[in-house]
Design a protein around this motif. Structure first.
Motif, PDB file in Angstrom:
ATOM      1  N   GLN A   1      12.062 -10.824   8.796  1.00  0.00           N
ATOM      2  CA  GLN A   1      11.772 -10.762   7.357  1.00  0.00           C
ATOM      3  C   GLN A   1      12.788  -9.864   6.626  1.00  0.00           C
ATOM      4  O   GLN A   1      13.263 -10.192   5.551  1.00  0.00           O
TER       5      GLN A   1
ATOM      6  N   SER B   1      15.395 -16.126   3.482  1.00  0.00           N
ATOM      7  CA  SER B   1      14.306 -17.075   3.207  1.00  0.00           C
ATOM      8  C   SER B   1      12.989 -16.687   3.868  1.00  0.00           C
ATOM      9  O   SER B   1      11.967 -17.343   3.657  1.00  0.00           O
TER      10      SER B   1
ATOM     11  N   GLU C   1       9.992 -15.178   3.965  1.00  0.00           N
ATOM     12  CA  GLU C   1       8.824 -14.481   3.409  1.00  0.00           C
ATOM     13  C   GLU C   1       7.704 -14.429   4.448  1.00  0.00           C
ATOM     14  O   GLU C   1       6.943 -13.483   4.503  1.00  0.00           O
ATOM     15  N   ARG C   2       7.606 -15.475   5.248  1.00  0.00           N
ATOM     16  CA  ARG C   2       6.629 -15.517   6.351  1.00  0.00           C
ATOM     17  C   ARG C   2       7.317 -16.047   7.604  1.00  0.00           C
ATOM     18  O   ARG C   2       8.278 -16.831   7.501  1.00  0.00           O
TER      19      ARG C   2
ATOM     20  N   CYS D   1      10.611 -19.794   9.613  1.00  0.00           N
ATOM     21  CA  CYS D   1      10.243 -18.878   8.551  1.00  0.00           C
ATOM     22  C   CYS D   1      10.563 -19.533   7.215  1.00  0.00           C
ATOM     23  O   CYS D   1      11.293 -20.525   7.165  1.00  0.00           O
TER      24      CYS D   1
ATOM     25  N   ARG E   1       9.218 -19.824   2.700  1.00  0.00           N
ATOM     26  CA  ARG E   1       8.407 -19.403   1.555  1.00  0.00           C
ATOM     27  C   ARG E   1       6.957 -19.190   1.987  1.00  0.00           C
ATOM     28  O   ARG E   1       6.372 -20.015   2.678  1.00  0.00           O
ATOM     29  N   ALA E   2       6.355 -18.106   1.504  1.00  0.00           N
ATOM     30  CA  ALA E   2       4.983 -17.763   1.908  1.00  0.00           C
ATOM     31  C   ALA E   2       4.022 -18.907   1.620  1.00  0.00           C
ATOM     32  O   ALA E   2       3.182 -19.260   2.460  1.00  0.00           O
ATOM     33  N   GLU E   3       4.175 -19.489   0.470  1.00  0.00           N
ATOM     34  CA  GLU E   3       3.247 -20.550   0.037  1.00  0.00           C
ATOM     35  C   GLU E   3       3.209 -21.715   1.034  1.00  0.00           C
ATOM     36  O   GLU E   3       2.154 -22.319   1.268  1.00  0.00           O
TER      37      GLU E   3
END
Ligand SMILES: Cc1ncc(COP(=O)(O)O)c(C=O)c1O
Length: 436
Positions: free
Chosen positions: A103, A108, A110-111, A275, A277-279
């Protein structure tokens, strides 16, 4: 071509293996004609084979071991971890820290979700893209290798009309389309024709040690992904942590929706990660009330996020962050590429050494500029490359014949000097025998 050194024990082991392993191997790329070389030991820049031959190693464990083999800090950390348990099959602090480092470094990320190989990472990445967009079609560069999953092993359009394997369900063949690299018109046409879930590609052609892609092409894909709503997936299984801590995306400042990682991240032990975007990862969570038809299975597996891999990965990232590894490997690889190309020019040999960062590969009798994966794979003299690598092995320089070479942090200028002299001798011999 038969090796010109004693490899009798490798030959014997291969004969034995034929009764158990199909073709004597478990990974087809490790097959070589007339038989694979069995490696017994690796340390620093060297490997030793079953017959006691010592080599300067340029294959470096499928381009994983950027620090060289058995880097002392990594070995020490892994030995300590082994005393505390190999794997718990449960959450552990080391794996959490490795995810946090990903992270920190990868723009990129976020998760992060771990899995056990690059193949799994790319398989889950396209599943995430499909789940999130509700579309089926995936685009990938024609000839691009992203592991052997069913989702990514087929093409339906020319020039490669055949799936890469039998046994693929028709759906997987129907939903995968290939495009030539840097060809915005071809991609545009596919985007017009299909509802696309995602575009997956290596942002630089390192697997075949080819040229880098036009950054403008990658920016075009990024712009299109934003406009049309498909997911842009950078497969950084090779480039991740090899070209910079932030991987290739940090170098060119283009942030994809999803990134896949593997190889260097595991510090020499098995790893994969995706990994982004969180969404995109919301529906992968086990702790929320998601309807069964919206839940996405992405990542996981028995050996996922095990503390041995996490320890080796963490220590490797620490060394990459604190020591001039990139400077060292890139300077030496650049010198090696330049000197090989100068030899080819001087001897009038139709060949070019390509690569970026610490990687390199000579392409003999290239029929085009090789800025395309398909042409890298198909439009060069593979027999000459195989002979080149086999003859170099006779002189103590190990490559998996036909495959990209890599400089490690433990490769020295003396190794490069010796290699260049051997390579000059080999190509002159091949030229005199009419092989080039
Ligand atoms: C670009 C790329 N993606 C994915 C993979 C698959 O990774 P793995 O061999 O760890 O399954 C590879 C393997 O070489 C690769 O080069």
């Amino acid at each position: 071509m038969e090796p010109n050194r004693s490899v009798a024990e490798s030959k014997r082991l291969h004969q034995r293996a034929l009764d158990t392993l199909p073709g004597g191997v478990s990974h087809n790329v490790r097959y070589e004609d007339p038989h694979p070389i069995y490696i017994e030991r690796a340390e620093g820049p060297h490997v030793w084979d079953a017959d006691g031959n010592k080599y300067v190693d340029f294959w470096m464990n499928h381009l994983v071991s950027v620090l060289g083999h058995s880097y002392p800090d990594v070995v020490e950390a892994v030995q300590k971890q082994a005393e505390q348990g190999l794997h718990y099959g449960a959450m552990n602090k080391k794996a959490l820290r490795l995810a946090e480092r990903v992270q920190d470094f990868v723009p990129s990320a976020e998760r992060v979700r771990f899995c056990a190989s690059g193949t799994e990472a790319t398989m889950y990445a396209v599943r995430l893209a499909r789940a999130h967009t509700g579309n089926d079609v995936i685009l990938k560069p024609t000839g691009g290798w992203h592991g052997g999953s069913t989702d990514l092993s087929a093409y339906v359009n020319p020039p490669l009309e055949q799936p890469e394997s039998a046994g693929l369900p028709s759906g997987s063949v129907d939903d995968l389309y290939g495009f030539p690299m840097n060809d915005t018109d071809a991609v545009q046409a596919l985007l017009e024709k299909h509802d696309v879930a995602g575009v997956i590609l290596e942002p630089v052609l390192l697997t075949g040690a080819g040229g880098s892609l036009d950054t403008s092409f990658l920016q075009f894909l990024k712009d299109e992904s934003e406009e049309r709503g498909f997911e842009l997936i950078f497969d950084e299984v090779v480039t991740g942590f090899r070209v910079s801590p932030g991987s290739y995306q940090a170098r060119i400042d283009i942030v994809p929706d999803i990134t896949t990682l593997g190889k260097v991240l595991g510090g020499g032990l098995p790893v994969g990660a995706l990994c982004g975007r969180a969404e995109l990862f919301e529906n992968t969570r086990p702790d929320t009330d998601i309807s069964p038809d919206e839940r996405v299975l992405a990542g996981g597996g028995t050996f996922t996020a095990n503390p041995m891999t996490a320890t080796a990965g963490l220590k490797t990232l620490e060394v990459l962050d604190n020591e001039p590894v990139y400077q060292h490997t890139e300077q030496k690889a650049s010198r090696l590429r330049d000197e090989l190309n100068a030899i080819y020019e001087e001897l009038g040999i139709d060949a070019v050494t390509k690569g970026l960062s610490s990687l390199f590969l000579s392409h003999f009798q290239p029929e085009s500029s090789l800025n395309d994966i398909r042409s890298i794979k198909e439009e060069t003299n593979k027999e000459a490359l195989h002979e080149f690598h086999t003859r170099l092995a006779d002189r103590g320089y190990y490559f998996l014949p036909g495959h990209t070479g890599s400089i490690s942090y433990q490769t020295t200028d003396e190794h490069i000097d010796g290699f260049i002299a051997a390579a000059e001798d080999v190509v002159a011999t091949m030229q005199s025998k009419g092989a080039l």
